[in-house]
Scaffold this active site. Structure first.
Site, PDB file in Angstrom:
ATOM      1  N   HIS A   9      -2.679   6.340   4.251  1.00 36.82           N
ATOM      2  CA  HIS A   9      -1.253   6.434   4.590  1.00 36.82           C
ATOM      3  C   HIS A   9      -0.711   7.784   4.115  1.00 36.82           C
ATOM      4  O   HIS A   9      -0.968   8.208   2.975  1.00 36.82           O
ATOM      5  CB  HIS A   9      -0.463   5.324   3.904  1.00 36.82           C
ATOM      6  CG  HIS A   9      -0.682   3.951   4.472  1.00 36.82           C
ATOM      7  ND1 HIS A   9      -1.468   3.694   5.573  1.00 36.82           N
ATOM      8  CD2 HIS A   9      -0.174   2.742   4.087  1.00 36.82           C
ATOM      9  CE1 HIS A   9      -1.449   2.390   5.837  1.00 36.82           C
ATOM     10  NE2 HIS A   9      -0.677   1.797   4.940  1.00 36.82           N
ATOM     11  N   CYS A  58       0.810  -1.233   0.000  1.00 35.45           N
ATOM     12  CA  CYS A  58       0.000   0.000   0.000  1.00 35.45           C
ATOM     13  C   CYS A  58       0.844   1.286   0.000  1.00 35.45           C
ATOM     14  O   CYS A  58       0.521   2.241  -0.710  1.00 35.45           O
ATOM     15  CB  CYS A  58      -0.955   0.003   1.189  1.00 35.45           C
ATOM     16  SG  CYS A  58      -0.206  -0.599   2.707  1.00 35.45           S
TER      17      CYS A  58
HETATM   18  N1  LIG Z   1      -1.568  -4.054  -0.744  1.00 35.48           N
HETATM   19  C1  LIG Z   1      -1.458  -3.724   0.498  1.00 35.48           C
HETATM   20  O1  LIG Z   1      -0.655  -2.939   0.849  1.00 35.48           O
HETATM   21  C2  LIG Z   1      -2.277  -4.310   1.548  1.00 35.48           C
HETATM   22  C3  LIG Z   1      -2.281  -5.646   1.559  1.00 35.48           C
HETATM   23  N2  LIG Z   1      -2.840  -6.302   2.545  1.00 35.48           N
HETATM   24  C4  LIG Z   1      -2.691  -7.748   2.471  1.00 35.48           C
HETATM   25  O2  LIG Z   1      -3.987  -8.327   2.196  1.00 35.48           O
HETATM   26  C5  LIG Z   1      -4.079  -9.573   2.842  1.00 35.48           C
HETATM   27  C6  LIG Z   1      -5.305  -9.580   3.748  1.00 35.48           C
HETATM   28  O3  LIG Z   1      -5.161  -8.642   4.796  1.00 35.48           O
HETATM   29  P1  LIG Z   1      -6.342  -8.385   5.835  1.00 35.48           P
HETATM   30  O4  LIG Z   1      -7.632  -8.333   5.097  1.00 35.48           O
HETATM   31  O5  LIG Z   1      -5.925  -7.261   6.682  1.00 35.48           O
HETATM   32  O6  LIG Z   1      -6.300  -9.760   6.698  1.00 35.48           O
HETATM   33  P2  LIG Z   1      -7.416 -10.333   7.672  1.00 35.48           P
HETATM   34  O7  LIG Z   1      -6.684 -11.098   8.708  1.00 35.48           O
HETATM   35  O8  LIG Z   1      -8.366  -9.298   8.084  1.00 35.48           O
HETATM   36  O9  LIG Z   1      -8.218 -11.389   6.739  1.00 35.48           O
HETATM   37  C7  LIG Z   1      -7.653 -12.590   6.312  1.00 35.48           C
HETATM   38  C8  LIG Z   1      -8.625 -13.366   5.439  1.00 35.48           C
HETATM   39  O10 LIG Z   1      -8.012 -14.592   5.052  1.00 35.48           O
HETATM   40  C9  LIG Z   1      -8.748 -15.694   5.589  1.00 35.48           C
HETATM   41  N3  LIG Z   1      -7.829 -16.721   6.080  1.00 35.48           N
HETATM   42  C10 LIG Z   1      -7.044 -16.674   7.195  1.00 35.48           C
HETATM   43  N4  LIG Z   1      -6.364 -17.829   7.333  1.00 35.48           N
HETATM   44  C11 LIG Z   1      -6.736 -18.611   6.289  1.00 35.48           C
HETATM   45  C12 LIG Z   1      -6.392 -19.940   5.895  1.00 35.48           C
HETATM   46  N5  LIG Z   1      -5.559 -20.692   6.600  1.00 35.48           N
HETATM   47  N6  LIG Z   1      -6.949 -20.429   4.770  1.00 35.48           N
HETATM   48  C13 LIG Z   1      -7.827 -19.688   4.044  1.00 35.48           C
HETATM   49  N7  LIG Z   1      -8.202 -18.427   4.379  1.00 35.48           N
HETATM   50  C14 LIG Z   1      -7.654 -17.910   5.493  1.00 35.48           C
HETATM   51  C15 LIG Z   1      -9.577 -15.135   6.719  1.00 35.48           C
HETATM   52  O11 LIG Z   1     -10.728 -15.955   6.905  1.00 35.48           O
HETATM   53  P3  LIG Z   1     -11.429 -16.156   8.352  1.00 35.48           P
HETATM   54  O12 LIG Z   1     -12.286 -14.943   8.587  1.00 35.48           O
HETATM   55  O13 LIG Z   1     -12.239 -17.389   8.164  1.00 35.48           O
HETATM   56  O14 LIG Z   1     -10.336 -16.286   9.362  1.00 35.48           O
HETATM   57  C16 LIG Z   1      -9.918 -13.765   6.147  1.00 35.48           C
HETATM   58  O15 LIG Z   1     -10.938 -13.892   5.203  1.00 35.48           O
HETATM   59  C17 LIG Z   1      -2.745  -9.779   3.559  1.00 35.48           C
HETATM   60  O16 LIG Z   1      -1.864 -10.497   2.720  1.00 35.48           O
HETATM   61  C18 LIG Z   1      -2.229  -8.371   3.759  1.00 35.48           C
HETATM   62  O17 LIG Z   1      -0.844  -8.339   3.932  1.00 35.48           O
HETATM   63  C19 LIG Z   1      -3.487  -5.636   3.483  1.00 35.48           C
HETATM   64  C20 LIG Z   1      -3.582  -4.243   3.494  1.00 35.48           C
HETATM   65  C21 LIG Z   1      -2.986  -3.489   2.501  1.00 35.48           C
HETATM   66  N1  LIG Z   2       2.031  -3.623   5.872  1.00 30.59           N
HETATM   67  C1  LIG Z   2       0.983  -2.725   5.379  1.00 30.59           C
HETATM   68  C2  LIG Z   2      -0.175  -3.500   4.823  1.00 30.59           C
HETATM   69  C3  LIG Z   2       0.198  -4.776   4.167  1.00 30.59           C
HETATM   70  O1  LIG Z   2      -0.384  -5.781   4.462  1.00 30.59           O
HETATM   71  O2  LIG Z   2       1.176  -4.728   3.288  1.00 30.59           O
HETATM   72  P1  LIG Z   2       1.621  -5.928   2.336  1.00 30.59           P
HETATM   73  O3  LIG Z   2       0.533  -6.131   1.331  1.00 30.59           O
HETATM   74  O4  LIG Z   2       2.874  -5.478   1.694  1.00 30.59           O
HETATM   75  O5  LIG Z   2       1.817  -7.150   3.185  1.00 30.59           O
HETATM   76  C4  LIG Z   2       0.542  -1.811   6.487  1.00 30.59           C
HETATM   77  O6  LIG Z   2       0.703  -2.232   7.582  1.00 30.59           O
HETATM   78  O7  LIG Z   2       0.009  -0.750   6.302  1.00 30.59           O
END
Ligand SMILES: NC(=O)C1=CN([C@@H]2O[C@H](COP(=O)(O)OP(=O)(O)OC[C@H]3O[C@@H](n4cnc5c(N)ncnc54)[C@H](OP(=O)(O)O)[C@@H]3O)[C@@H](O)[C@H]2O)C=CC1
Ligand SMILES: N[C@@H](CC(=O)OP(=O)(O)O)C(=O)O
Length: 348
Positions: A241, A148
């Site tokens: 951010h 992000c």
């Molecule tokens: N591009 C960027 O900068 C950003 C990227 N991200 C990335 O996006 C991704 C998601 O982040 P975020 O939404 O905050 O995470 P959350 O922890 O809020 O959500 C995780 C999701 O994955 C599911 N999950 C967890 N464990 C498993 C498993 N073992 N098998 C299948 N599904 C699973 C969860 O399901 P359940 O509810 O059933 O546990 C939930 O739906 C991460 O990789 C994060 O780093 C996040 C923010 C910004």
């Molecule tokens: N690390 C970022 C969010 C994130 O999950 O990044 P990435 O997609 O690179 O894992 C934050 O904390 O704001």
């Protein structure tokens, strides 16, 4: 309409996907996956919904399935909002099963045959898809979007990189708590406070930025050749951010030309008029006290980056500085993957 699925649909980023895709003209959400904790439940029972808008009616009763391609039927594109460790294991399985994976997770970003793309910055890197499919024998493929903080930074660097000789960049971030997920930062740690460390964030900003601005020679991406040094910090902001950016050029420059290149910046999504593309990817604010996350994160429906306090550095020669704000879960996450998918849908 193209049938799409969301992997990790119950998480913070998964919910953004649901919200942004609710009225999409080309994509219809027909499959939702999460962990085994949620599988088998109706979406509204499985999710703890955190967004201000309601859960869209169209997905409330959709039954969540396991994140397994055998349980996801008749879907062309899957958006991945999975934790990185899970993404590394299952995204390849979805690609192998013939699906197009638009991933937001970091797991596959730096794989040499996986495009890491911001459509306004490096759409030509999508040509790596062919190499990926040949090398891995997949009918589907994986395309990723960056971190992000990186996305917001690189959207402002791209027009400058094209017009000037950048020598080095320093960036200091002030990142919203939503970036760490709902349970990521305890309130006791962040209220009345700041946390001066975000695991692996600085490394990602430094490497992904140079990769995104790198040349694709038909086979591989050759990283851009300048220095990027990042310092990343968590602040008590919900979404958006903020980054203080310092750039040293090789030569002197005209500040009006810098401003012009940021203001006039358009990319392929704008030319193709893609549904989620902001009209202006970079919005310049002239006020001394902007951009601010609360005021500016929704610029361009959360898809534009706001830049303010653009000024010449009076201490160091050939240098300038500015402050930017980008919405971390829209432009920095779900919106970024959706724009990647819109571009793929249009040009492939
Ligand atoms: N591009 C960027 O900068 C950003 C990227 N991200 C990335 O996006 C991704 C998601 O982040 P975020 O939404 O905050 O995470 P959350 O922890 O809020 O959500 C995780 C999701 O994955 C599911 N999950 C967890 N464990 C498993 C498993 N073992 N098998 C299948 N599904 C699973 C969860 O399901 P359940 O509810 O059933 O546990 C939930 O739906 C991460 O990789 C994060 O780093 C996040 C923010 C910004
Ligand atoms: N690390 C970022 C969010 C994130 O999950 O990044 P990435 O997609 O690179 O894992 C934050 O904390 O704001």
């Amino acid at each position: 309409m193209v049938n799409v699925g969301i992997l990790g649909a119950t998480g913070m980023v998964g919910q953004r996907f649901i919200q942004l895709l609710a009225d999409h003209p080309d994509f219809e959400v027909t499959a939702l996956t999460a962990s085994s904790r949620s599988a088998g439940k109706k979406y509204e029972d499985a999710v703890t919904w955190h967004l201000e808008t309601k859960i869209p009616d169209a997905v409330k009763d959709t039954v969540v399935v396991n994140t397994d391609p055998r349980e996801v039927k008749d879907v062309e594109i899957v958006f991945s909002a999975l934790p990185s460790q899970n993404a590394a294991k299952v995204e390849p399985k979805f690609a192998e099963a013939g699906m197009k994976v638009a991933s937001n997770a970091s797991a596959m970003r730096m794989e040499p045959d996986v495009p890491l793309v911001v459509p306004e910055v490096n759409p030509e890197h999508l040509d790596l898809i062919e190499t990926q499919q040949k090398r891995r024998g997949w009918d589907g493929f994986i395309v990723t979007n960056p971190n992000c903080s990186t996305i917001a930074l690189v959207m402002t660097l791209k027009p400058l990189y094209d017009q000037f000789n950048i020598k080095r960049v320093y960036v200091s971030t002030m990142q919203a708590v939503s970036g760490a997920g709902y349970n990521g930062v305890p309130s006791m740690a962040i209220v009345d406070n700041l946390v001066p460390f975000i695991g692996e964030e600085e490394e990602k900003m430094e490497s992904e930025t140079l990769h995104l601005l790198g040349d694709f020679d038909g086979e591989t991406v050759n990283n851009a050749n300048f220095g990027v040094s990042a310092s990343c910090h968590r602040v008590a902001v919900l979404d958006g951010h903020t980054e203080a950016v310092f750039i040293e050029m090789d030569d002197d420059f005209d500040l009006d030309e810098v401003k012009g290149s940021l203001t006039n910046f358009k990319g392929l999504p704008q030319k193709l008029n893609l549904y989620s593309a902001p009209e202006d990817p970079v919005v310049i604010r002239e006020e001394d006290n902007r951009p601010q996350p609360r005021m500016d994160r929704m610029a361009g429906n959360g898809m534009a980056v706001s830049v303010g306090r653009l000024r010449r550095d009076e201490v160091y020669s050939n240098s300038l500085k500015y402050v930017l704000v980008g919405h971390n879960t829209i432009r920095g996450a779900a919106g970024a993957s959706i724009l990647n998918a819109e571009l793929i849908n249009e040009i492939l």
